[in-house]
Each structure stands twice: as structure tokens, then as C-alpha cells.
Design a protein around this motif. Sequence first.
Motif, short mmCIF file in Angstrom:
data_model
loop_
_atom_site.label_atom_id
_atom_site.label_comp_id
_atom_site.label_asym_id
_atom_site.label_seq_id
_atom_site.Cartn_x
_atom_site.Cartn_y
_atom_site.Cartn_z
N GLY A 196 45.53 32.69 58.17
CA GLY A 196 46.22 32.75 59.44
C GLY A 196 45.84 31.51 60.22
O GLY A 196 44.94 30.75 59.85
N ARG A 197 46.50 31.28 61.30
CA ARG A 197 46.24 30.07 62.08
C ARG A 197 44.84 30.11 62.70
O ARG A 197 44.47 31.07 63.36
CB ARG A 197 47.28 29.96 63.20
N CYS A 198 44.05 29.08 62.47
CA CYS A 198 42.71 29.01 63.04
C CYS A 198 42.81 28.99 64.56
O CYS A 198 43.61 28.23 65.12
CB CYS A 198 41.99 27.75 62.55
N PRO A 199 42.01 29.80 65.26
CA PRO A 199 42.10 29.82 66.72
C PRO A 199 41.69 28.52 67.39
O PRO A 199 41.98 28.30 68.56
CB PRO A 199 41.15 30.97 67.12
N PHE A 200 41.00 27.65 66.63
CA PHE A 200 40.55 26.37 67.18
C PHE A 200 41.39 25.20 66.67
O PHE A 200 40.96 24.05 66.76
CB PHE A 200 39.08 26.15 66.84
N PHE A 201 42.57 25.49 66.14
CA PHE A 201 43.38 24.42 65.54
C PHE A 201 43.66 23.30 66.53
O PHE A 201 43.52 22.11 66.21
CB PHE A 201 44.70 24.99 65.02
N GLU A 202 44.03 23.64 67.77
CA GLU A 202 44.34 22.60 68.76
C GLU A 202 43.10 21.80 69.16
O GLU A 202 43.21 20.63 69.55
CB GLU A 202 44.98 23.22 70.00
N CYS A 203 41.92 22.40 69.06
CA CYS A 203 40.70 21.66 69.37
C CYS A 203 40.50 20.51 68.39
O CYS A 203 40.04 19.42 68.77
CB CYS A 203 39.49 22.61 69.32
N CYS A 204 40.86 20.76 67.13
CA CYS A 204 40.70 19.73 66.10
C CYS A 204 41.88 18.77 66.05
O CYS A 204 41.71 17.56 65.86
CB CYS A 204 40.52 20.39 64.73
N SER A 205 43.09 19.31 66.21
CA SER A 205 44.28 18.48 66.01
C SER A 205 44.70 17.72 67.26
O SER A 205 45.30 16.65 67.17
CB SER A 205 45.45 19.35 65.54
N ALA A 206 44.39 18.27 68.45
CA ALA A 206 44.86 17.64 69.69
C ALA A 206 43.74 17.36 70.69
O ALA A 206 44.01 16.97 71.82
CB ALA A 206 45.93 18.52 70.34
#
Length: 321
Positions: A283-293
Motif C-alpha cells: 500500500g502507499r507508504c504514509p511517508f511517501f511525500e516526505c521522501c519524494s517531495a
Amino acid sequence: MNNLLSVSRLRSYRKCARLENLTYVEGWRPVEQSEALLFGSLWHRGMESWWTGGLDAALAAVVGRARDAFEQARVDELLSGYNAKWRDAEGIEVLGVEEEFRAPLINPETMQPSRTWRLAGKVDVRARINGRVGIIEHKTTSEDIRPGADYWLKLAIDHQLSIYMIGAEVLGESPEWCLYDVVSKPTIRPLKATPVDARKYKKDGTLYANQRESDETPDEYRARVRESIAASLDEYFQRKEIPRTESQLKEFLDDAWSQGRSMHENHLAQRAPRNPESCFAYGRCPFFECCSAGVDPAEHPDRYRRLDFPHPELTATDETA
């Protein structure tokens, strides 16, 4: 000092070092938990009370804690079905329920304890059956759990079993067995009203059997779940003793020691490498935006909260806080 290695922490590092860092070094958690995590916590709460007080206590422990009336129906009916399946099981003497442990992480080569890490966790149930002491581990899953299903194969190398066997030895007598107590979550979903433009009526003015004029109510949904569980208890509830040999425990210590050393080196160097293969693997990692953006969790209190002690399932002590 945050020196505890729990099953969850080891698992998060295997997924992604950045995930482990954000979660256990910095202490961040998403405000919104996944449905699976919420239901698992709810089930464990019910089980803790079932072992100490039976069905009435279990139902009371979960009342009002579900996200909505439909989830409440699912957990209530699962608890009732579980009770019907296992209430008459004989010869189980409960020794402890939801017991926390701390244990040294042993170097498998030198047999000396780590100066950095300690193993930690919470054993669901310690029990004695026919004079033999062991542990009972609760699991919830959406997979097929009938005998022979693939679900049981992966338990042969499950780190969780090994760490809890070590923990149970710290709590009392050396465990001789582990009974996996697994529940398959109902996949039944509440029925929705058929869109008006898709409805088809019979000559008498009623809808066809597979169509609905209104959404299913929680009581209607509860009745369907109850009927499904009662008709197939073995598909919803299974227990299986999983062996754990000395060689398997040694293999776990090899893995945990190697992983702990890698974690410690990364922490000292203030590194937290990302693993893009895991961003959407569970499932989508809850911290995805922390790493990607480059999103800073501290600037989004509506999405992230910071824990004083990064192991919410455990009790903070002066040694670990």
C-alpha cells in the motif's frame, strides 16, 4: 535511549531504512492508520479480554472503538464466532496475557549480549497444555487459512515467532511450543444502493434480486456476516502449532544481529537510505511525500504526530525512554 528492537521495528527496517528512521528514530506516525492496522489492534484488544473474561468481556472491550457501525459488526461477530469455535477447547491453563518483555540481543558467534540493542515485545498469551508451556500468538489476515494453504508456509521463517519464544523464556519457563491462533477477516462489504440509472425493474415493479433501492443497514450487514461465519467456522478460525528449533532460533539471531549492526551504523552516520521498491509494495507508504517531495512532518500536524516513545505497544521506562 531508544535501544529496543521490536518485531515492528525490524520489519520496518527491512522494508526501508528511511521508514525505520522516521518512525523509530524521529518518532513520527501518520495520524490516520490503515484499516488493517486498526482492525488488528481492535482484535487484540478483544482477545486480551476473551482470555481473561470470556465473550462478554471481549465484546465490552471493543464496544464503541470501531471506526463505524459496520466495522463494529465485523469484530463483534468474529468474536462471537471465535467463542463458538474455541470456548470448549480443553486443557489450556493461561499463565499470562499481553505480557511485555525485554531480552538481550545475543551475538550468535560469541554468545555475548549486544551493547547497543535489546529485544522487546509483548507476548499475547503464555499457557500450559498437557504440562508443556508455550505461547499463543494471535493473527488476523485476509488470506486463506485452511489447512494446507500457503499462509502457513511463511511462518517457518517468521521473525515474530522467534523473538516471542525468546521473550517467553525471559518471562518464565522455556516455551516448548507456539500455537498460531489465526482469524480470517470477513471480506464481505456493505451493499450499496444500485445507481438510479442502472436499476432494472420486473413487471411487478420490484427490482431484480441483485439490485437494491437503498444502502444496506448495519443490522442487515451484521446478519449477513453472522450467517457467513456460522456456516464456515473452519474458514474463519484456525489454530496450528508451529515448531521452532534451536537452529531456527540461531538463524533468527544471525538475521537480527546483522540487521541491528546495519541500523546502528546508519544511525551513527545519520544515514537513512530510501528503498523506492517499498513505496507502494504494502500500500502507499504514509511517508511517501516526505521522501519524494521533501515534506516535513513537523509542518503537517493534520497528517503526522510525534510520539514521545516510539514503541506505542510497549511501556516506556527510564532505561528506554
